[in-house]
Design a protein around this motif. Structure first.
Motif, PDB file in Angstrom:
ATOM      1  N   GLU A 132      14.283   4.898   0.778  1.00 14.79           N
ATOM      2  CA  GLU A 132      13.901   5.550  -0.466  1.00 14.79           C
ATOM      3  C   GLU A 132      14.002   4.520  -1.587  1.00 14.79           C
ATOM      4  O   GLU A 132      15.054   4.335  -2.191  1.00 14.79           O
ATOM      5  N   ALA A 133      12.911   3.842  -1.842  1.00 18.49           N
ATOM      6  CA  ALA A 133      12.922   2.745  -2.806  1.00 18.49           C
ATOM      7  C   ALA A 133      12.988   3.273  -4.234  1.00 18.49           C
ATOM      8  O   ALA A 133      12.282   4.225  -4.581  1.00 18.49           O
ATOM      9  N   PRO A 134      13.819   2.680  -5.077  1.00 20.21           N
ATOM     10  CA  PRO A 134      13.855   3.081  -6.488  1.00 20.21           C
ATOM     11  C   PRO A 134      12.612   2.595  -7.218  1.00 20.21           C
ATOM     12  O   PRO A 134      11.808   1.829  -6.658  1.00 20.21           O
ATOM     13  N   ALA A 135      12.464   3.007  -8.460  1.00 17.01           N
ATOM     14  CA  ALA A 135      11.282   2.609  -9.234  1.00 17.01           C
ATOM     15  C   ALA A 135      11.246   1.105  -9.463  1.00 17.01           C
ATOM     16  O   ALA A 135      10.174   0.526  -9.639  1.00 17.01           O
ATOM     17  N   GLU A 136      12.426   0.461  -9.468  1.00 18.02           N
ATOM     18  CA  GLU A 136      12.495  -0.994  -9.632  1.00 18.02           C
ATOM     19  C   GLU A 136      13.275  -1.581  -8.467  1.00 18.02           C
ATOM     20  O   GLU A 136      14.432  -1.250  -8.242  1.00 18.02           O
TER      21      GLU A 136
ATOM     22  N   VAL B  12       3.686  -6.023  -2.247  1.00 17.53           N
ATOM     23  CA  VAL B  12       3.763  -4.659  -1.721  1.00 17.53           C
ATOM     24  C   VAL B  12       4.037  -3.666  -2.849  1.00 17.53           C
ATOM     25  O   VAL B  12       3.470  -2.568  -2.885  1.00 17.53           O
ATOM     26  N   ALA B  13       4.901  -4.047  -3.788  1.00 12.41           N
ATOM     27  CA  ALA B  13       5.282  -3.140  -4.880  1.00 12.41           C
ATOM     28  C   ALA B  13       4.086  -2.764  -5.745  1.00 12.41           C
ATOM     29  O   ALA B  13       3.993  -1.630  -6.227  1.00 12.41           O
ATOM     30  N   ARG B  14       3.173  -3.704  -5.945  1.00  8.57           N
ATOM     31  CA  ARG B  14       1.983  -3.397  -6.756  1.00  8.57           C
ATOM     32  C   ARG B  14       1.178  -2.267  -6.150  1.00  8.57           C
ATOM     33  O   ARG B  14       0.592  -1.453  -6.871  1.00  8.57           O
ATOM     34  N   HIS B  15       1.143  -2.205  -4.829  1.00 13.52           N
ATOM     35  CA  HIS B  15       0.377  -1.161  -4.152  1.00 13.52           C
ATOM     36  C   HIS B  15       1.134   0.161  -4.094  1.00 13.52           C
ATOM     37  O   HIS B  15       0.564   1.189  -3.720  1.00 13.52           O
ATOM     38  N   ARG B  16       2.422   0.133  -4.463  1.00 16.81           N
ATOM     39  CA  ARG B  16       3.216   1.363  -4.428  1.00 16.81           C
ATOM     40  C   ARG B  16       3.673   1.772  -5.828  1.00 16.81           C
ATOM     41  O   ARG B  16       4.515   2.652  -5.974  1.00 16.81           O
TER      42      ARG B  16
END
Length: 329
Positions: free
Chosen positions: A19-23, A44-48
């Motif tokens: 469960e990844a946080p917003a940052e 990966v973060a840009r796509h999520r």
């Protein structure tokens, strides 16, 4: 598959399981492993729709360390990380410079998280996992140590445990990035460096390759076993526990491996620190080899003792020295 694609896939698959946080934070040293990890995380973060934040720890142990930290911050910004922050620490304490630096680094990373909660990705690779297993074997550690590093042990995340150091270097080459070469990583005074430079290459040669991957697989298998046994131990601890300590009758019925796991969890949960195998076996003897012996002294000035079929922990009151008797003539 290219090295860069392999690193990105590892990060993508890891973030899909937590469960990844917003940052998402990434610990960055400037070396190949952390730079490849930072780029893949940003990609990966840009796509999520997640933000990324690089945390660079300046240990201050080498001349020019501040400049190295600044260069690492600039590099990860070029690789797409949203923000980069340099954390300056003071390295001190017991265990030698390597252990003291690790303690200071993890403390700084944890303190950088809001409320100590969140996710910090670390660049440990398959090769690091293999070295950890070898260190545990050489020190006679039990299966808990040989099970190596967990992929996710909040707040720490290690997406690259299935990626080799060669692949992270290859990813940096594809990105046109020149990683920083930490001189400590070539210093034979450090045990891990000698394992990396001498022992593992020799094992790879003698056993015809694949040793690092085999050690990592062994760690994964032992981790599965350890987690299963820990689950059973928790159930036994619940049955044996109570306000007056542990019920010896419940513990006596269990195999030694489970019994010691129960005792370990009980002792650590009761505030015992720096628990060694010798401490654990001495407490276990109060159950398995009971002959009316006295209590066992434990770190933190605690004593484990057996009375009326129960194990309990206490902190003995300090004794007041009796003043010497004086006689008048």
């Amino acid at each position: 598959m290219s090295a860069l694609a392999a690193v990105r896939r590892a990060v993508r698959e890891f973030l899909a399981t937590v469960e990844a946080p917003a940052e998402v934070c990434v610990a960055v040293s400037g070396g190949a492993d952390s730079l490849a990890l930072a780029e893949a995380t940003a990609y990966v973060a840009r796509h999520r729709n997640l933000r990324t934040r690089a945390l660079i720890v300046d240990h201050g142990l080498q001349s020019g360390s501040a400049e190295v930290a600044a260069q690492a911050a600039a590099a990860v910004k070029e690789l797409g990380v949203d923000t980069a922050e340099i954390l300056t620490v003071t390295v001190s304490g017991k265990g030698g410079p390597e252990a003291a630096a690790r303690t200071a680094r993890y403390r700084a990373l944890r303190e950088a998280l809001p409320g100590g909660e969140g996710l910090v990705l670390l660049g440990h690779t398959l090769d690091d996992q293999a070295e950890t297993v070898l260190l545990g074997l050489g020190r006679g550690s039990g299966p808990r140590s040989l099970s190596g590093m967990r992929a996710h042990d909040a707040p720490w995340g290690r997406p690259l445990l299935g990626v080799t150091r060669e692949q992270t270097r290859g990813a940096c080459a594809e990105l046109g990035v020149e990683p920083w070469q930490d001189p400590h990583n070539a210093d034979p005074r450090f045990t891990r460096v000698r394992l990396r430079a001498e022992v593992l290459p020799l094992l790879e040669d003698v056993l015809a390759g694949g040793v690092a991957a085999a050690l990592a697989r062994t760690a994964a298998q032992l981790r599965d076993d350890t987690e299963a046994l820990d689950t059973v131990a928790d159930r036994i601890l619940t049955r044996a526990g109570g306000p007056e300590g542990l019920d010896v009758t419940v513990l006596e019925a269990e195999p030694a491996a489970l019994r010691r796991r129960v005792l370990r969890r009980w002792l650590l949960g009761s505030g015992v620190r720096e628990l060694t195998d010798a401490h654990l076996r001495a407490v276990d003897a109060l159950v398995a080899s009971w002959r009316g012996q006295g209590g066992v002294w434990l770190p933190g000035n605690l004593e484990a003792s057996r009375c009326r079929g129960r194990l309990s922990l206490s902190r003995p009151e300090p004794t007041t020295p009796i003043p010497p008797t004086t006689r008048g003539d």
